[in-house]
Design a protein around this motif. Structure first.
Motif, PDB file in Angstrom:
ATOM      1  N   GLY A 114       0.835  -1.194   0.000  1.00 26.15           N
ATOM      2  CA  GLY A 114       0.000   0.000   0.000  1.00 26.15           C
ATOM      3  C   GLY A 114       0.871   1.245   0.000  1.00 26.15           C
ATOM      4  O   GLY A 114       2.104   1.151  -0.028  1.00 26.15           O
ATOM      5  N   TYR A 115       0.209   2.382   0.005  1.00 27.62           N
ATOM      6  CA  TYR A 115       0.954   3.636  -0.005  1.00 27.62           C
ATOM      7  C   TYR A 115       0.909   4.284   1.377  1.00 27.62           C
ATOM      8  O   TYR A 115      -0.061   4.139   2.124  1.00 27.62           O
ATOM      9  N   TYR A 116       1.961   5.003   1.670  1.00 31.85           N
ATOM     10  CA  TYR A 116       2.044   5.696   2.943  1.00 31.85           C
ATOM     11  C   TYR A 116       2.475   7.128   2.663  1.00 31.85           C
ATOM     12  O   TYR A 116       3.523   7.364   2.059  1.00 31.85           O
ATOM     13  N   TYR A 117       1.630   8.081   3.063  1.00 33.22           N
ATOM     14  CA  TYR A 117       2.003   9.489   2.882  1.00 33.22           C
ATOM     15  C   TYR A 117       2.737   9.957   4.128  1.00 33.22           C
ATOM     16  O   TYR A 117       2.199   9.905   5.224  1.00 33.22           O
ATOM     17  N   ASP A 118       3.965  10.384   3.943  1.00 35.34           N
ATOM     18  CA  ASP A 118       4.794  10.798   5.065  1.00 35.34           C
ATOM     19  C   ASP A 118       4.681  12.313   5.235  1.00 35.34           C
ATOM     20  O   ASP A 118       5.242  13.087   4.451  1.00 35.34           O
ATOM     21  N   ALA A 119       3.924  12.713   6.248  1.00 31.45           N
ATOM     22  CA  ALA A 119       3.652  14.144   6.438  1.00 31.45           C
ATOM     23  C   ALA A 119       4.917  14.926   6.794  1.00 31.45           C
ATOM     24  O   ALA A 119       5.013  16.122   6.529  1.00 31.45           O
ATOM     25  N   PHE A 120       5.921  14.249   7.372  1.00 31.91           N
ATOM     26  CA  PHE A 120       7.152  14.958   7.753  1.00 31.91           C
ATOM     27  C   PHE A 120       7.917  15.459   6.523  1.00 31.91           C
ATOM     28  O   PHE A 120       8.475  16.543   6.529  1.00 31.91           O
ATOM     29  N   THR A 121       7.941  14.615   5.539  1.00 32.32           N
ATOM     30  CA  THR A 121       8.765  14.950   4.362  1.00 32.32           C
ATOM     31  C   THR A 121       7.923  15.239   3.127  1.00 32.32           C
ATOM     32  O   THR A 121       8.469  15.498   2.048  1.00 32.32           O
ATOM     33  N   HIS A 122       6.601  15.180   3.284  1.00 29.12           N
ATOM     34  CA  HIS A 122       5.685  15.392   2.154  1.00 29.12           C
ATOM     35  C   HIS A 122       6.018  14.458   0.994  1.00 29.12           C
ATOM     36  O   HIS A 122       6.093  14.874  -0.158  1.00 29.12           O
ATOM     37  N   VAL A 136       4.759   0.799   0.733  1.00 24.75           N
ATOM     38  CA  VAL A 136       5.050  -0.183   1.783  1.00 24.75           C
ATOM     39  C   VAL A 136       4.689  -1.561   1.240  1.00 24.75           C
ATOM     40  O   VAL A 136       3.567  -1.788   0.775  1.00 24.75           O
ATOM     41  N   LEU A 137       5.673  -2.471   1.282  1.00 20.42           N
ATOM     42  CA  LEU A 137       5.480  -3.801   0.712  1.00 20.42           C
ATOM     43  C   LEU A 137       5.785  -4.854   1.776  1.00 20.42           C
ATOM     44  O   LEU A 137       6.807  -4.759   2.454  1.00 20.42           O
ATOM     45  N   GLY A 138       4.869  -5.822   1.890  1.00 22.59           N
ATOM     46  CA  GLY A 138       5.099  -6.909   2.828  1.00 22.59           C
ATOM     47  C   GLY A 138       5.668  -8.116   2.116  1.00 22.59           C
ATOM     48  O   GLY A 138       5.169  -8.515   1.064  1.00 22.59           O
TER      49      GLY A 138
END
Lengths: 385, 233
Positions: free
Chosen positions: A96-104, A109-111
């Protein structure tokens, strides 16, 4: 040969005499070449990168749809798919995708509990225990972390989760792993909030690649709420998207091309009185028409090749060292949210030849033709104006 | 001094813009003879056809009708590449406005007639230096022509005219932009060339030239025609 060198020497001297005018031409000309070449370099490189990614991609991906949108797929669908002939390994994927608010930035993300084909590019190790992760170079760069550091992410419930970085991709193809965070499957399901028994999609190995379409059709018939996507369809989509975007950019930058054409036309429709007088003088003191045309040829070729090579070099640096800052937002589209990545330089010589042919040849012709008209006229008439 | 004919025109006519409303007859059935090793002056007021005749004689343009015989060969109908060859081998031109390329160096200007020839760089440099030295301007060889005085530019123009060692020197109003002192210098140079056996043809309306002792014959022109000489009237 010596005669040719002498004429070339005079051509260079002539160009230096009109250095500001010629410099202006070279700047406009180089900029046009840079824009054209940047679009083609970038598009070509992205296509090659996309092709590299797809080399290891499964022949068939099955997604579940809901209201026409991609939805999580029940893992038990794998049992239905397995009933078809000619099928090899069936693997549910958790990503899935993860939006990282710290770095915009957007991360993927892969399992994975099994070795990935891309693991050969690994520095360190793959995650083997809960709480471990493997990250791409882009993730490491924007988060300023490396092996042995901790990666803190916010999970689907808004809670901070700490992962130990045990490995880092040093991919030769940055686009492949740049934004990637690999976790164990259980960590991924937990972090992204997967309901039990659901996966992102299911990959299907097809033993005979010629049967991919048939098997896709059968799966669609057995599982009407799914969408089988073949590798060929993805390749075609990439091609279409990049071709469309590069076409759009070429259209936008056609204004630069038009400006260049006007410049060439301006040269083609006449030469200045000073230049005419000079041709008359050269004719009067014994230069042949062919000598004058050779002089003008050298002038044209020096200007156009200088501008062409400068433009190509600038495009190369712009695309492969500065990440195509001018064009990337349009050509790469949504992927600009990803951490920045470096493209591996791929240059299509055929495209370079076409750019050269479509700019150098018309420019040299536009330099020679008006001079030819003056050069075949009696010197007295040329000097008389 | 030899009396051999080197150039002859027979009924040479030059019409600019023929059949157009602004048609102009510059030369009307002109027949002249130029002798080898002599200084010949074409004199007459502006618009009399001197420069047009000089251009035709020097293979810089072709007559609309008539013959131009240079060293026993009619050049009037020759293709351009032959005329170029003749200009390069036989003629040296000194133009009214010098017609130098102002933004390049003195030595490059003088070397230009040698570029299409077979001479190598070293030979060209040697010949150019020798020529500039003979005119006292060797020290100025690297300067751009536009930095030179009128007299120096004139010397560069003469050096360029002579660098190919031509048999015939053609000068069009060579004193038009010179003061008397510089004009006198030029005439001394031209007189020296005649003494060396060169044929010199000058178009001018400057009495300083056609009354100069080195001039062997004068051809008077008016309205594109040859004026009869006083003894012929």
């Amino acid at each position: 040969m010596i005669r040719r060198l002498k004429i070339l020497e005079h051509a260079l001297s002539s160009l230096l005499r009109r250095k500001y005018k010629n410099l202006a031409i070279i700047v406009v000309y180089s900029f046009t070449i840079m824009l054209l070449a940047s679009i083609l370099f970038l598009t070509h490189s992205l296509k090659i990168e996309a092709g590299n990614i797809l080399l290891d991609a499964p022949e068939l991906i099955i997604q579940k749809t809901m209201a026409g949108r991609h939805d999580l797929i029940p893992v038990e669908y794998a049992d239905v798919i397995r009933k078809n002939w000619g099928i090899g390994k069936i693997t549910p994927r958790y990503w899935g995708y993860y939006y990282d608010a710290f770095t915009h930035s957007n991360f993927t993300v892969l399992g994975s509990d099994t070795p990935l084909p891309i693991l050969k590019m690994l520095e360190g190790t793959a995650p083997s225990r809960p709480g471990e992760c493997l990250i791409g170079e882009g993730v490491a760069a924007v988060r300023q972390i490396g092996i042995g550091d901790e990666l803190i992410l916010i999970n689907s419930e808004g809670l901070g989760v700490i992962f130990d970085v045990v490995g880092k991709f040093t991919a030769s193809s940055d686009i492949l792993t740049n934004d990637l965070i690999v976790l164990g499957e259980a960590d991924t399901m937990d972090f992204l909030g997967f309901p039990p028994g659901k996966a992102t999609d299911i990959t299907v190995e097809v033993l005979n690649p010629k049967e991919v379409q048939n098997i896709a059709g059968k799966i669609k018939r057995d599982l009407p709420d799914t969408r089988p996507i073949t590798k060929q369809e993805i390749i075609r989509t990439y091609d279409a998207v990049f071709n469309w975007r590069s076409g759009m950019m070429l259209t936008i930058f056609s204004s630069a091309l038009v400006a260049f054409c006007i410049l060439a036309w301006d040269k083609a429709t006449g030469i200045s009185g000073e230049e005419k007088n000079e041709i008359g003088i050269l004719k009067a003191i014994g230069w042949d028409t062919s000598d004058i045309l050779e002089l003008k040829f050298w002038e044209g070729i020096v200007i156009s090749l200088t501008a062409f090579l400068t433009g190509l070099l600038a495009a190369y640096v712009h695309v492969f060292y500065f990440g195509a800052t001018i064009l990337a937002p349009v050509i790469k589209g949504w992927s600009v949210l990803f951490p920045p990545f470096k493209l591996i330089p791929f240059v299509n010589l055929y495209q370079v030849f076409i750019i050269g042919f479509l700019t150098v040849v018309p420019y040299v012709a536009s330099t020679i033709i008006p001079s030819w008209k003056a050069a075949i006229t009696d010197p007295e008439s040329v000097m008389r104006g | 001094m030899t009396q051999d004919t080197i150039i002859r025109t027979q009924g040479a006519t030059k019409i600019y813009n023929p059949t157009l409303p602004d048609e102009m007859v510059a030369l009307d059935n002109v027949s002249v003879t130029i002798h080898q090793g002599q200084a010949t002056v074409l004199k007459g007021p502006s618009g009399s056809g001197k420069t047009s005749l000089l251009s035709i004689i020097g293979c810089m343009s072709r007559p609309t009708a008539g013959k131009v015989i240079v060293k026993d060969r009619d050049v009037a109908k020759l293709p351009e590449r032959y005329l170029t060859h003749i200009r390069r081998k036989i003629f040296g031109f000194i133009f009214q406005q010098f017609n130098l390329i102002r933004d390049i160096s003195v030595q490059e200007n003088v070397a230009l007639p040698l570029y299409p020839a077979d001479a190598g760089f070293a030979e060209i440099r040697k010949r150019v230096h020798t020529m500039l030295d003979s005119f006292g301007i060797l020290s100025k060889r690297k300067l751009k022509v536009k930095k030179l005085s009128g007299g120096e530019q004139q010397r560069v123009a003469i050096a360029r005219a002579l660098i190919n060692e031509p048999e015939i020197i053609i000068a069009d109003e060579p004193t038009a932009h010179l003061d008397r002192e510089l004009a006198a210098d030029l005439l001394n140079i031209l007189a020296g060339l005649v003494r060396e056996g060169k044929t010199v043809i000058i178009a001018t309306h400057d009495p300083l030239i056609f009354e100069h002792p080195f001039v062997d014959s004068t051809i008077a022109m008016r309205n594109g025609k040859i004026e009869p000489q006083p003894e012929e009237q």
